[in-house]
Design an enzyme around this catalytic site. Sequence first.
Site, mmCIF file in Angstrom:
data_model
loop_
_atom_site.group_PDB
_atom_site.id
_atom_site.type_symbol
_atom_site.label_atom_id
_atom_site.label_comp_id
_atom_site.label_asym_id
_atom_site.label_seq_id
_atom_site.Cartn_x
_atom_site.Cartn_y
_atom_site.Cartn_z
ATOM 1 N N LYS A 1 -59.310 97.659 19.886
ATOM 2 C CA LYS A 1 -59.335 96.201 19.696
ATOM 3 C C LYS A 1 -60.657 95.640 20.211
ATOM 4 C CE LYS A 1 -56.715 95.848 24.013
ATOM 5 N NZ LYS A 1 -55.339 95.827 24.551
ATOM 6 N N TYR B 1 -82.685 79.319 38.819
ATOM 7 C CA TYR B 1 -82.017 78.028 38.608
ATOM 8 C C TYR B 1 -81.194 77.636 39.821
ATOM 9 C CZ TYR B 1 -82.977 77.678 33.596
ATOM 10 O OH TYR B 1 -83.580 77.542 32.372
HETATM 11 C C1 LIG Z 1 -55.085 96.973 25.187
HETATM 12 C C2 LIG Z 1 -53.799 97.690 25.157
HETATM 13 C C3 LIG Z 1 -53.716 99.030 25.536
HETATM 14 C C4 LIG Z 1 -54.890 99.769 26.141
HETATM 15 O O1 LIG Z 1 -55.029 99.368 27.493
HETATM 16 P P1 LIG Z 1 -56.142 100.018 28.452
HETATM 17 O O2 LIG Z 1 -55.866 99.439 29.789
HETATM 18 O O3 LIG Z 1 -57.463 99.588 27.923
HETATM 19 O O4 LIG Z 1 -55.949 101.483 28.391
HETATM 20 C C5 LIG Z 1 -52.501 99.674 25.401
HETATM 21 N N1 LIG Z 1 -51.424 99.021 24.923
HETATM 22 C C6 LIG Z 1 -51.447 97.728 24.567
HETATM 23 C C7 LIG Z 1 -50.219 97.070 24.084
HETATM 24 C C8 LIG Z 1 -52.632 97.013 24.680
HETATM 25 O O5 LIG Z 1 -52.660 95.723 24.321
#
Ligand SMILES: *Cc1c(COP(=O)(O)O)cnc(C)c1O
Length: 359
Positions: free
Chosen positions: A35, A255
């Site tokens: 994702k 800044y």
């Molecule tokens: C993002 C996600 C994962 C992966 O999680 P990590 O901590 O990056 O390993 C697994 N399951 C679901 C439902 C997620 O949304």
Amino acid sequence: MPRPIVASISISALQHNLAVARAHAPNARVWGVLKANGYGHGLERAMRGFAAADGLALVEPDYAVRLRELGWTKPILLLEGFFDADDLPVLARHDIQFAVHCDEQIVMLERFVTDAGFHVHLKMNSGMNRLGFKPEAFHAAHARVSKIASVRSITMMTHFANADDALNPSLPLSEQVRRFQAGTEGLPGPRSLCNSAADLMHGELAHDWVRPGIMLYGGTPGGGSAADFGLRAAMTLESRIIGVQDIVPGEAIGYGSRFVADKPMRVGVVACGYADGYPRHAPTGTPVLVDGVKTGTVGRVSMDMLCVDLTELAGAGVGSRVELWGQQLPIDEVAFAAGTIGYELMCALAPRVAVREVD
Ligand SMILES: *Cc1c(COP(=O)(O)O)cnc(C)c1O
């Protein structure tokens, strides 16, 4: 000449980390989670890095379709499910699996007439209180989904709130597992529980499918050391020093003039700022490597630049190589110093940063 900031993405590191995930759960099938544009590494690059995965999981329906267009023929899973009944024909056409986590989705599925078959991942809320059916409502949801003609299979799925912190007094991991077992008791079908933290630290929970994300990119959940787990950083963000200032005591830097030197200093200006994805809230002292030597940031991070302390690095100057995070400087260390997590840093890599693929 382009700006000297470059993100190097290592495909072999992605491949290596996938093999580590598999080794921790040798009897499970592996969803490579990509994702958020492959956690900032690029969807297509992550797809190639995870070619050996059993499936790819993400949350963006348009990116799921894109994976099919890119030639991915193995399973694809939408972890948040679909958002609208209009999504269903597209998911049917491209054979995309999805989570079902609420009654509203069940109603949409019941009303959708199709010859296609869906593979549903029925999600339980085992204590995170984000998506999913409560354990006591799970059997009823399962029975209802089982009756839908288009549903070919149901995988039972949950997501842990804190698998990196198993003894969390607010919600121990064992309690989440107990709720999942109680809620799924007697139901047939595969089970899917583990994210990276559970895969790395609680392999006994692996069951039929695991869903590692962050570990595949060489980051760790919960601040552990990636190297201790045998993981390799897939993203290295580097740039160069483009200016140097000699500072006398009492001079302010950057800044807001928030940092005031209390001694003579040499300060290097790095072509990397928050518009590249470097966290603006990183405080003075956030680690950074200059020519391979660790030093720290000085003063506020600005849009296009940040300053680093070169006082003890006599040989460093304009043109020196700076690693913001990656192979030699763990992203988790930088994230910790900046009060965030490696996930956020990876995902925030800005489109304007040139990406170079390395092996
Ligand atoms: C993002 C996600 C994962 C992966 O999680 P990590 O901590 O990056 O390993 C697994 N399951 C679901 C439902 C997620 O949304």
